[in-house]
Design a protein around this motif. Sequence first.
Motif, PDB file in Angstrom:
ATOM      1  N   UNK A 105       0.811  -1.207   0.000  1.00  0.00           N
ATOM      2  CA  UNK A 105       0.000   0.000   0.000  1.00  0.00           C
ATOM      3  C   UNK A 105       0.852   1.268   0.000  1.00  0.00           C
ATOM      4  N   UNK A 106       1.838   1.324   0.890  1.00  0.00           N
ATOM      5  CA  UNK A 106       2.710   2.492   0.957  1.00  0.00           C
ATOM      6  C   UNK A 106       3.959   2.122   1.743  1.00  0.00           C
ATOM      7  N   UNK A 107       4.885   3.039   1.868  1.00  0.00           N
ATOM      8  CA  UNK A 107       6.092   2.825   2.663  1.00  0.00           C
ATOM      9  C   UNK A 107       6.542   4.171   3.194  1.00  0.00           C
ATOM     10  N   UNK A 108       7.411   4.137   4.192  1.00  0.00           N
ATOM     11  CA  UNK A 108       7.915   5.363   4.811  1.00  0.00           C
ATOM     12  C   UNK A 108       9.208   5.766   4.103  1.00  0.00           C
ATOM     13  N   UNK A 109       9.146   6.888   3.387  1.00  0.00           N
ATOM     14  CA  UNK A 109      10.310   7.328   2.605  1.00  0.00           C
ATOM     15  C   UNK A 109      11.538   7.619   3.477  1.00  0.00           C
ATOM     16  N   UNK A 110      11.315   7.958   4.756  1.00  0.00           N
ATOM     17  CA  UNK A 110      12.438   8.221   5.650  1.00  0.00           C
ATOM     18  C   UNK A 110      13.195   6.945   5.993  1.00  0.00           C
ATOM     19  N   UNK A 111      12.550   5.814   5.740  1.00  0.00           N
ATOM     20  CA  UNK A 111      13.160   4.525   6.090  1.00  0.00           C
ATOM     21  C   UNK A 111      13.202   3.609   4.870  1.00  0.00           C
ATOM     22  N   UNK A 112      13.597   4.176   3.747  1.00  0.00           N
ATOM     23  CA  UNK A 112      13.696   3.387   2.519  1.00  0.00           C
ATOM     24  C   UNK A 112      15.011   3.719   1.830  1.00  0.00           C
ATOM     25  N   UNK A 113      15.621   2.700   1.255  1.00  0.00           N
ATOM     26  CA  UNK A 113      16.878   2.892   0.536  1.00  0.00           C
ATOM     27  C   UNK A 113      16.724   2.242  -0.836  1.00  0.00           C
ATOM     28  N   UNK A 114      16.974   3.007  -1.882  1.00  0.00           N
ATOM     29  CA  UNK A 114      16.910   2.491  -3.242  1.00  0.00           C
ATOM     30  C   UNK A 114      18.211   2.833  -3.950  1.00  0.00           C
ATOM     31  N   UNK A 115      18.899   1.820  -4.460  1.00  0.00           N
ATOM     32  CA  UNK A 115      20.178   2.050  -5.132  1.00  0.00           C
ATOM     33  C   UNK A 115      20.181   1.296  -6.457  1.00  0.00           C
ATOM     34  N   UNK A 116      20.558   2.006  -7.518  1.00  0.00           N
ATOM     35  CA  UNK A 116      20.746   1.387  -8.833  1.00  0.00           C
ATOM     36  C   UNK A 116      22.244   1.383  -9.109  1.00  0.00           C
ATOM     37  N   UNK A 117      22.825   0.203  -9.241  1.00  0.00           N
ATOM     38  CA  UNK A 117      24.252   0.087  -9.523  1.00  0.00           C
ATOM     39  C   UNK A 117      24.481   0.213 -11.031  1.00  0.00           C
ATOM     40  N   UNK A 118      25.706   0.560 -11.404  1.00  0.00           N
ATOM     41  CA  UNK A 118      26.005   0.732 -12.831  1.00  0.00           C
ATOM     42  C   UNK A 118      26.062  -0.599 -13.567  1.00  0.00           C
ATOM     43  N   UNK A 119      26.508  -1.642 -12.869  1.00  0.00           N
ATOM     44  CA  UNK A 119      26.691  -2.950 -13.504  1.00  0.00           C
ATOM     45  C   UNK A 119      25.751  -3.982 -12.886  1.00  0.00           C
ATOM     46  N   UNK A 120      25.323  -4.933 -13.715  1.00  0.00           N
ATOM     47  CA  UNK A 120      24.590  -6.083 -13.199  1.00  0.00           C
ATOM     48  C   UNK A 120      25.552  -6.980 -12.432  1.00  0.00           C
TER      49      UNK A 120
END
Length: 127
Positions: free
Chosen positions: A46-61
Amino acid sequence: DDGKRCSVFAGICQSQELFEQYWEKDYELLCNDCIGFEMGIDFGINTYDEDFAVMVLQEELTDQIDELVKDAEVFNIDALKRMYPDGLDRPYNAIIILDRLIYDGAVQEVQNERFGFFKFLGVFDSD
């Protein structure tokens, strides 16, 4: 204690822009009690707390956990390594950690035509 647990997802996404669109919230939808983000629609979150979320996209698979979680070391990575002692099931370039959210695993993986492939890895202790 739910505050010390987090749900971890891995993904394969083509660009930073698409990656951000996948988890960005649309507050208009959220205000109408709708699921307000693409990932939430895919996984039924439904939702999540942005203060407690980490999203990282790496350059390589990579299928190496240490490389995938670089800059996202906010949970018990050893527990994940015990689940995947030989590395992940396939190479990923995205990691999403929703802290203080215990996902029930109702949807294990999603192939989204626009955003890519995402998989639920499990619920782990937060650091």
